[in-house]
Design an enzyme around this catalytic site. Structure first.
Site, short mmCIF file in Angstrom:
data_model
loop_
_atom_site.label_atom_id
_atom_site.label_comp_id
_atom_site.label_asym_id
_atom_site.label_seq_id
_atom_site.Cartn_x
_atom_site.Cartn_y
_atom_site.Cartn_z
N THR A 202 -7.94 -8.45 0.04
CA THR A 202 -8.81 -9.29 -0.95
C THR A 202 -8.17 -10.51 -0.88
O THR A 202 -8.73 -11.86 -0.83
CB THR A 202 -8.93 -8.74 -2.16
N LYS B 147 -17.14 -12.05 -3.77
CA LYS B 147 -16.88 -11.23 -2.70
C LYS B 147 -17.62 -9.97 -2.62
O LYS B 147 -18.23 -9.32 -3.64
CB LYS B 147 -15.37 -10.73 -2.53
N ASP C 271 -2.60 -4.50 -2.97
CA ASP C 271 -2.69 -3.11 -2.17
C ASP C 271 -2.29 -3.43 -0.94
O ASP C 271 -1.58 -3.42 -0.32
CB ASP C 271 -3.82 -2.18 -2.57
N THR C 272 -3.36 -3.45 0.08
CA THR C 272 -3.38 -3.83 1.47
C THR C 272 -3.45 -5.41 1.71
O THR C 272 -3.25 -5.81 2.63
CB THR C 272 -4.72 -3.38 2.07
N ALA C 273 -3.59 -6.19 0.55
CA ALA C 273 -3.51 -7.54 0.60
C ALA C 273 -4.90 -8.18 1.03
O ALA C 273 -4.83 -9.21 1.57
CB ALA C 273 -2.28 -8.09 1.18
N ASP D 209 -12.12 -12.16 -7.40
CA ASP D 209 -13.43 -11.34 -7.65
C ASP D 209 -13.99 -11.59 -9.03
O ASP D 209 -13.11 -12.21 -10.06
CB ASP D 209 -13.29 -9.99 -7.41
N ASP E 91 12.52 23.37 -0.09
CA ASP E 91 10.90 23.52 0.40
C ASP E 91 10.40 22.32 -0.44
O ASP E 91 9.07 22.35 -0.42
CB ASP E 91 10.60 24.76 -0.17
N GLY E 92 10.95 21.45 -0.94
CA GLY E 92 10.55 20.19 -1.56
C GLY E 92 10.34 20.33 -3.24
O GLY E 92 10.17 19.33 -3.72
N GLU E 93 10.45 21.49 -3.63
CA GLU E 93 10.49 21.57 -5.22
C GLU E 93 11.68 20.83 -5.86
O GLU E 93 12.46 20.52 -5.51
CB GLU E 93 10.66 22.97 -5.38
#
Length: 339
Positions: free
Chosen positions: A246, A212, A242-244, A189, A55-57
């Site tokens: 910036t 920015k 993170d998402t690149a 930034d 169950d993922g535990e």
């Protein structure tokens, strides 16, 4: 692990005794980094069963006695963040119930760190929540690298050693032998100005700033450059990619302003969503990141370079175990604080 040609910080040359009785254990989030740290310390990763039920535990069992021992648990809280955080908490609890003398959570990447304050009504402060969870689980000390904001140390009522990847990144950049007269350190930034000022001082180059605005989470727009970047090799530094969005928008702006080459240095390669594709298609010459978060190297484009922070973490663990100063490794810490 990338060989560093120039050692800027002689403190990193401190000998580590091969006879250390450090009890080192690792969760499943970054086993490669844990093994590198163990190799640096001349020890092995302790035996432990960590598995999931249907169950993922998460189930954890320590397979050797740690009664009265100083235990170090290596577990970055990276993707999948919730799974790895819960696993760390359960591992800490297992060692507490195994009567370890002290438990140090070695968290190269501290997940949930970016939610460190309320910016609007009815928001959670998860950086504080995670600190409380680690303390309640039974951690006596935390060793973290490049926290998103230094104030997170104050969220804990236990000891926190905050260390930086800057020596490794700086040494790598120096190994590229870029003409110092052509270099300029650029803050992506306003919030990163202090970090950029530190790198500029170590690399003996001027700084520039990118203005920015962020209209919503994970979306930033670079609008202007404050400083001279025309014909320069621009060096941008951040703690997290993170998402690149910036970094890539900033690099495009720098290129439009006449930058010759663009290098990026960051500690934590979160690389969510389109990050790798954005970096691959950006004008960035090389994006230098560390291995606080594991990456599939077979999927990385040529302009992403991952270097190891295992020597830094091993030195810090060794010094904690020997009751020696950790801050002496990182004398530049005060330089990175707001003046």
């Amino acid at each position: 692990m990338v060989a560093i040609e120039e050692k800027t910080y002689p403190e990193l040359e401190r000998a580590i005794s091969p006879n250390h009785d450090i009890k080192l254990f690792a969760g499943r989030s970054n086993p490669e980094l844990a093994q590198e740290i163990a190799n640096e310390l001349g020890t092995t990763i302790g035996p432990m069963i960590v598995k999931n039920f249907a169950d993922g535990e998460i189930y954890v069992q320590v397979k050797e006695s740690v009664r009265g021992d100083d235990v170090f648990i290596i577990q970055p809280v990276c993707n999948p963040v919730n799974e790895n955080l819960m696993e760390l908490l359960i591992i800490i609890d297992a060692f507490k119930r195994a009567s370890a003398k002290s438990i140090t959570a070695v968290i190269p990447y501290y997940g949930y760190a970016r939610q460190d304050r309320k910016t609007s009504g009815r928001e959670a402060i998860t950086a504080k929540l995670v600190a409380d969870l680690l303390t309640t689980a039974g951690a006596d000390r935390v060793l973290a690298m490049d926290l998103h904001t230094g104030q997170i140390q104050g969220f804990f009522n236990i000891l926190v050693d905050h260390i930086y990847a800057a020596p490794i990144i700086t040494s790598y950049i120096k190994s590229l032998h870029i003409d110092p007269d052509e270099m300029v350190a650029v803050s992506p930034d306003m919030g990163g100005a202090n970090r950029t000022r530190y790198f500029a001082k170590r690399l003996n180059c001027p700084i520039a700033l990118i203005d920015k605005r962020r209209d919503k989470h994970n979306e930033a727009i670079a609008t202007n450059v404050i400083g001279d970047v025309e014909g320069k090799v621009c060096l941008m530094f951040d703690d997290i990619i993170d998402t690149a969005g910036t970094i890539c928008e900033a690099s495009k702006l720098l290129k439009r302003k006449g930058a010759k080459e663009i290098y990026v240095g960051a500690t934590h390669p979160v690389f969510s969503g389109p990050a790798i594709e954005r970096l691959a298609s950006s004008p960035i010459t090389e994006c230098i990141v560390t291995n606080t978060i594991p990456l599939d190297k077979s999927k990385l484009p040529a302009n992403i370079k991952q270097i190891s922070v295992a020597p830094l973490l091993a030195q810090a663990i060794s010094r904690i175990h020997d009751d020696e100063s950790v801050s002496s490794l990182f004398g530049f810490e005060k330089e990175m604080q707001v003046s």
